[in-house]
Structure formats: C-alpha cells, structure tokens
Design a protein around this motif. Structure first.
Motif, mmCIF file in Angstrom:
data_model
loop_
_atom_site.group_PDB
_atom_site.id
_atom_site.type_symbol
_atom_site.label_atom_id
_atom_site.label_comp_id
_atom_site.label_asym_id
_atom_site.label_seq_id
_atom_site.Cartn_x
_atom_site.Cartn_y
_atom_site.Cartn_z
ATOM 1 N N SER A 1 0.824 -1.204 0.000
ATOM 2 C CA SER A 1 0.000 0.000 0.000
ATOM 3 C C SER A 1 0.862 1.260 0.000
ATOM 4 C CB SER A 1 -0.917 -0.008 1.228
ATOM 5 O OG SER A 1 -1.675 1.182 1.306
ATOM 6 N N LYS B 1 2.523 2.171 -3.286
ATOM 7 C CA LYS B 1 1.633 2.738 -4.302
ATOM 8 C C LYS B 1 1.339 4.207 -4.035
ATOM 9 C CE LYS B 1 -0.643 -1.671 -5.366
ATOM 10 N NZ LYS B 1 -1.905 -2.434 -5.323
ATOM 11 N N GLU B 2 1.642 4.658 -2.813
ATOM 12 C CA GLU B 2 1.366 6.043 -2.430
ATOM 13 C C GLU B 2 2.598 6.936 -2.512
ATOM 14 O OE1 GLU B 2 -0.959 6.400 1.289
ATOM 15 O OE2 GLU B 2 -1.065 4.221 1.223
ATOM 16 N N ARG C 1 3.581 6.921 7.158
ATOM 17 C CA ARG C 1 2.493 7.314 6.263
ATOM 18 C C ARG C 1 1.820 8.588 6.761
ATOM 19 N NH1 ARG C 1 -1.592 2.820 5.326
ATOM 20 N NH2 ARG C 1 -0.895 2.681 3.152
#
Length: 278
Positions: free
Chosen positions: A123, A126-127, A270
C-alpha cells in the motif's frame, strides 16, 4: 517525498536467516566428514575478510569467506589449496544460499507478514516512492527480496556494492539523495541501526524512525529530544565511520522517533507524509 527503508532486520529477518543458514552449513560439513569445526573455521575466515575489507561492501561476500575457509582447511589436511577445491567452495556457497532462502520461504508464511507487514508495504509503495537502502551485495539482496517480499511491492533498490560505499558514509547518502531528486526534509528513513541508518541519514537532513526490534510489543512512537539523542550516542559509544558527517541538530530541521516495531513505524511514516502534503 521518499520513504527510505533499510532491508536487513527492518523489513525482513536477516539475522535469524543467517544463523539458520550457517548452522545448516555446519551440518552439511559434518555429513561429508570433513573434520575440523566448521563454525570455528567460518568465524576465523569471516573475521579476516571483514578486517581486510573494512568499510568496503565486499566484506559481506560469503564467497570470500568460504574461499578462505577452504584455504585454511586445505592447508591443514593436504598440500594447500588445489584446483579441485574450487568445486567445494562453490558447493559451500550454494548450500548457504539454499538454506538461507529455505528459511525465508517458511518465515514469510507467518500471519504477521501476510496480514500485516506485506499489505502495508504494498500500500505504501503505491502512495509514495520507496527506496531500499542497504549495506550488502546486490546479488544477495536480490535473492532475499525475490524469496521473501510480495510481488506487488514497488521499490528502488540501492546497495552499498553499487554505490561503492557503505552506510553511514556521506557518499552513500549523497548518492541516495541524487537518485531520488527529493528535498531531504521531505524524506524519512526507517532502520534498525542507530549509526548506519538513523545518524547516517540525519546527518544529511533526513528524519528517521529507529526500530530496535522488528516485532517488538506495543504500538508506541516516541520522539527523541536532542538530549535523548546525545544520551543514546554516548551509551552506544557511537563514533562516526569513515566519511560520516557529524550530526548537527541545529543544522537540519529533522526529527527522530523510536518505534515499538516495524508496523507502528511504517504507519507513522504514512501519517508523516500525509501531514507534509497538507
């Protein structure tokens, strides 16, 4: 923005895999009835290689250790190293990597990887741009990644072998920053090594998250004050390696946190990125 991740003992359990491989190599040695104590021979060879190639990425090549190990063994059991011994050196390296990858094949099946770490890594990749920054040889790290990390994980791999210098040298982190093309203030590193990962990156204005235990208990994130950072340096007798710039907390607007484990560290990273995007 860029996320820098150390590889060994940060997002994959290298130390346990290494011990498993060496212990099984010792069993292979014993099964062949070669005599001597493999573990003792290997440690002597490994120490000599590391001393000879200090601060050089080649000091991590297992093949060099196995070559020297067989030279020592041959000198005591026959008239020195011979052409026929080459096949035994290569056999030893092949057995080492076979055991090494066998460990990873079983380890990655565990729930904490399949349901927690791997989905989070995929995840994040992909960010944000992810760079794996590691002190190792390229072949070894390619084998580890291929045998352990999920296929969907996106990253750029930077090893000390291709840079020519190891963390925490100036040359290594300067190369990484040139590769990313990012402002260091917009980057963050996660790693288990205080000296190689955290201080090495921080000396170039990169914030860091120290992860002493990959799977430590809890989900705490503690920011370290300047005094705490100095205390840790003193307690660990942290000394800069060759070409390692001193950490000047006043020179760079950086922060250092300590995470309970890799999941809490990645989750915080994140949040840190999202906050900077606002």
């Amino acid at each position: 923005m860029a996320l820098f991740l150390d590889l060994d003992n940060t997002i994959l359990p290298s130390q346990k895999a290494y011990l498993y491989a060496i212990e099984n190599c010792a069993r292979d040695w014993e099964k062949r009835g070669l005599g001597d104590n493999f573990l003792e021979l290997y440690e002597v060879a490994r120490n000599q290689v590391k001393a000879q190639l200090k601060h050089h990425s080649s000091n991590r090549l297992r093949l060099l250790c196995f070559k020297l190990l067989w030279e020592i063994h041959s000198s005591t059991h026959k008239n020195g190293f011979q052409t026929q011994d080459i096949q035994d050196v290569l056999w030893m390296e092949d057995r080492y990597y076979s055991h090494f990858l066998s460990y990873y094949a079983e380890e990655k099946k565990k729930e904490n990887y399949q349901k927690s770490l791997f989905p989070l890594l995929v995840s994040l990749s992909k960010e944000f741009p992810v760079f794996l920054t590691t002190n190792e040889t390229l072949r070894t790290q390619l084998l580890k990644i291929q045998g352990f990390l999920p296929d969907e994980f996106r990253f750029t791999l930077i090893t000390s072998e291709e840079v020519g210098f190891e963390k925490p040298s100036n040359e290594f982190f300067q190369y990484v920053l040139r590769k990313t093309g990012e402002d260091p203030e917009d980057c963050i590193i996660l790693g288990d090594s205080w000296e190689d990962d955290i201080l090495g990156a921080n000396s170039h204005g990169i914030s860091g998250i120290h992860i002493p235990e990959m799977w430590g208990e809890g989900d705490e994130m503690n920011v370290l004050s300047v005094d705490e950072i100095s205390a840790v340096q003193k307690d660990r007798n942290a000394k800069p390696k060759a070409n390692h710039a001193d950490l000047d907390m006043n020179a760079h607007p950086i922060s250092i946190w300590r995470a309970s484990n890799i999941i809490s560290g990645l989750t915080f990273a994140r949040s840190w990125f999202l906050q900077r995007q606002k």
